[in-house]
Every structure is written in C-alpha cells, then in structure tokens.
Design an enzyme around this catalytic site. Structure first.
Site, PDB file in Angstrom:
ATOM      1  N   HIS A   1      -5.007   9.371   0.945  1.00 22.44           N
ATOM      2  CA  HIS A   1      -5.080   8.523   2.135  1.00 22.44           C
ATOM      3  C   HIS A   1      -5.883   9.164   3.266  1.00 22.44           C
ATOM      4  O   HIS A   1      -5.447   9.188   4.429  1.00 22.44           O
ATOM      5  CB  HIS A   1      -3.663   8.167   2.609  1.00 22.44           C
ATOM      6  CG  HIS A   1      -3.595   6.866   3.354  1.00 22.44           C
ATOM      7  ND1 HIS A   1      -3.893   6.761   4.701  1.00 22.44           N
ATOM      8  CD2 HIS A   1      -3.257   5.611   2.966  1.00 22.44           C
ATOM      9  CE1 HIS A   1      -3.725   5.516   5.102  1.00 22.44           C
ATOM     10  NE2 HIS A   1      -3.334   4.789   4.054  1.00 22.44           N
TER      11      HIS A   1
ATOM     12  N   HIS B   1      -5.942   3.240  -4.055  1.00 22.03           N
ATOM     13  CA  HIS B   1      -5.898   3.400  -2.596  1.00 22.03           C
ATOM     14  C   HIS B   1      -6.225   4.843  -2.200  1.00 22.03           C
ATOM     15  O   HIS B   1      -5.748   5.326  -1.159  1.00 22.03           O
ATOM     16  CB  HIS B   1      -4.515   3.000  -2.089  1.00 22.03           C
ATOM     17  CG  HIS B   1      -4.441   2.752  -0.605  1.00 22.03           C
ATOM     18  ND1 HIS B   1      -5.434   2.093   0.102  1.00 22.03           N
ATOM     19  CD2 HIS B   1      -3.473   3.055   0.320  1.00 22.03           C
ATOM     20  CE1 HIS B   1      -5.083   2.000   1.376  1.00 22.03           C
ATOM     21  NE2 HIS B   1      -3.908   2.596   1.539  1.00 22.03           N
TER      22      HIS B   1
ATOM     23  N   HIS C   1       3.657  -2.455   3.114  1.00 23.09           N
ATOM     24  CA  HIS C   1       3.706  -1.094   2.582  1.00 23.09           C
ATOM     25  C   HIS C   1       5.006  -0.840   1.841  1.00 23.09           C
ATOM     26  O   HIS C   1       6.063  -1.341   2.233  1.00 23.09           O
ATOM     27  CB  HIS C   1       3.535  -0.075   3.713  1.00 23.09           C
ATOM     28  CG  HIS C   1       2.205  -0.140   4.384  1.00 23.09           C
ATOM     29  ND1 HIS C   1       1.911  -1.094   5.338  1.00 23.09           N
ATOM     30  CD2 HIS C   1       1.074   0.593   4.218  1.00 23.09           C
ATOM     31  CE1 HIS C   1       0.650  -0.937   5.737  1.00 23.09           C
ATOM     32  NE2 HIS C   1       0.128   0.079   5.083  1.00 23.09           N
TER      33      HIS C   1
ATOM     34  N   ASP D   1       0.807  -1.215   0.000  1.00 23.78           N
ATOM     35  CA  ASP D   1       0.000   0.000   0.000  1.00 23.78           C
ATOM     36  C   ASP D   1       0.844   1.272   0.000  1.00 23.78           C
ATOM     37  O   ASP D   1       2.009   1.271   0.418  1.00 23.78           O
ATOM     38  CB  ASP D   1      -0.888   0.040   1.252  1.00 23.78           C
ATOM     39  CG  ASP D   1      -2.101  -0.861   1.139  1.00 23.78           C
ATOM     40  OD1 ASP D   1      -2.163  -1.669   0.191  1.00 23.78           O
ATOM     41  OD2 ASP D   1      -2.972  -0.786   2.029  1.00 23.78           O
TER      42      ASP D   1
END
Length: 281
Positions: free
Chosen positions: A158, A154, A248, A103
């Site tokens: 964020h 994504h 990540h 991510d």
C-alpha cells in the site's frame, strides 16, 4: 494492509494522490455474466483510504506477460491496452447493477464476516488485496474465489505509487499477483492503486501484467470510522446504476464496515439493485 494507525502525513499523501489521479477514460468489456461495452464517465475518484505500509515488496519478480496459450480459455481474455484513466463506474452492467468493492485485506478479523454477509444474500463483490496480507491468508483468498468474488491486486504494501520507480512498482504489483496466482491458480485481472494515485508507469506495468485498472464512484470513507450510520447513509445516497462502492475489510478496525454492510446490502436489494462483479472476456 497490516498497519492500523494513520500517520500524520496522510493529508499530504492524499493531496498528492488526488492531483495525480486524473487522466482520460477509454472502453473495456466488462459485464456479468456476458461482456458488454462500458462507457467512460464520472468524476475523478476520491482518494482511497489506509495508511502507507512498508515499501519493500515480497521476493521474486512477476513475469510481465499476457495470459499464455497454455492457460485455460476462461483465464485468457485479450490483453488490455494501456489506459490513461481507471474505470470509475460500470453503467452498462445494467440499470439495476452496482459493484461493491473492499480494499486492503484479507484480514481474518473482518473479512470472514463480510464474506458471510455477502454469501447470505447471494451477492458477489470485488476484493482488492494487499500482497502482504494475502500471503498470510491464502485460505481467505480461496474462500473469496469459491464464492464467486473477484480478487484484484492492490499492491504489496500500500505505498504511494507515483513516488516509486518502475522497478518498485513492478515488484509491488508483481509480488502480489504471484501470491494470488499461487493461491487461486490464475493471476488477477484487475488492480487498484493505493490512495487512487495512478501514473503512466502503473498503467503500463499493470497492462503488461494483464490487469485493468479499477477505481470507484462512491467512497464510504469507512477508514475514518465515521460510525455505522454514516457509512450506510453514504452507500444508500450514492446508489445508482453502475456505481462502484469503495469500502475496506482491513487496514484498521473495520467493525463499522462489517456492521454497515449488514444494513445497507438488504436495503439495496429491497430497492431493486443487483450488486454484481465485472467480467472480462
């Protein structure tokens, strides 16, 4: 995401995200290379890593439409239904299958090393990218796609999705899909909510954009920088058929994540696991 520092209010965000993350699972075609039905299952996902970034998405509003008749056939899966829960595991990919996901990137400091390790072992993974990072690194998006990895959405910056209006959610997801489609020639088919915080609006808007929601089964907690050994231990302990592993490649110093992948990936292969990616058909 671009921010490397974790804000003090992170615990409050995570508690809210976990409370909002639960819903009901349904079925989807997901397999590699040929689609097979996926059973729902697993506990609600843990909260994803990474601090919230700026909430202003990039310019433009993505078209809310399924794949059109003018799109090449391989990019025209059936439009997904509106889900009430993200997919947390994919057990019917096979008894030897696992899914590795990364991510918040792409980040030119860490993503290339992750791609190189995956390439070395002939493994494909899923990368859920943030639009503000993807816009600055389109070459890394193309490298992902060229290696057979799945590039997912994504959000742009964020944010905590349940705090946003429908218009803001549409901008966050839509602007990121635009960047991905511009770089790769096709829009993303999967998305993941920051912090694992989903709501009805995000499920509806994601489906309208042609995307399925993907969560995870095993959280490496690599964003806490617990040490390479701890990350490796969590992946090896959580390994099982159909699990989705969350790691990540951006959002902070991900050198531990890079080093851990170099250790646990060959270990998984030695145990007979086949890291792969889902296919929507």
């Amino acid at each position: 995401m671009k921010h490397d520092q974790i804000p003090a209010e992170r615990r409050t965000f995570l508690r809210l995200a976990l409370a909002l993350g639960a819903a009901t699972a349904v079925r989807v075609l997901a397999a590699d290379p040929a689609g097979t039905p996926v059973r729902p299952g697993g506990e609600p996902p843990a909260v994803a890593a990474g601090p919230p970034a700026r909430t202003q998405a990039g310019p433009g509003s993505y078209r809310l439409r399924p794949m059109t008749s003018g799109t090449p056939p391989r990019f025209r899966p059936a439009p997904p239904p509106v889900r009430t829960r993200p997919f947390e595991e994919l057990p019917e990919l096979g008894a030897d299958a696992m899914v590795l996901t990364f991510d918040d990137g792409p980040d030119p400091r860490f993503t290339p090393d992750i791609l190189a390790t995956l390439r070395r072992y002939g493994v494909r993974a899923m990368f859920f990218v943030c639009g503000e990072m993807a816009a600055d690194n389109p070459d890394l998006l193309r490298e992902m796609a060229d290696d057979g990895h799945v590039v997912g959405n994504h959000s742009w910056s964020h944010p905590l999705i349940p705090k946003l209006s429908r218009a803001a959610i549409r901008d966050e997801l839509g602007s990121t899909s635009e960047v991905i489609e511009k770089a790769l020639g096709a829009p993303p088919l999967w998305y993941r909510a920051p912090y694992g915080a989903w709501n009805r609006n995000s499920f509806e808007i994601g489906a309208a954009m042609g995307m399925e929601p993907m969560a995870w089964t095993v959280d490496t907690l690599d964003w806490t920088e617990p040490g390479t050994d701890a990350i490796v231990r969590r992946v090896r302990k959580g390994a099982a058929p159909g699990v989705v592993v969350l790691s990540h490649d951006a959002g902070g110093n991900r050198s531990q994540s890079v080093a851990a992948l170099r250790r646990y990936l060959p270990a998984l292969l030695e145990r007979g696991y086949r890291p792969t990616v889902p296919h929507r058909g």
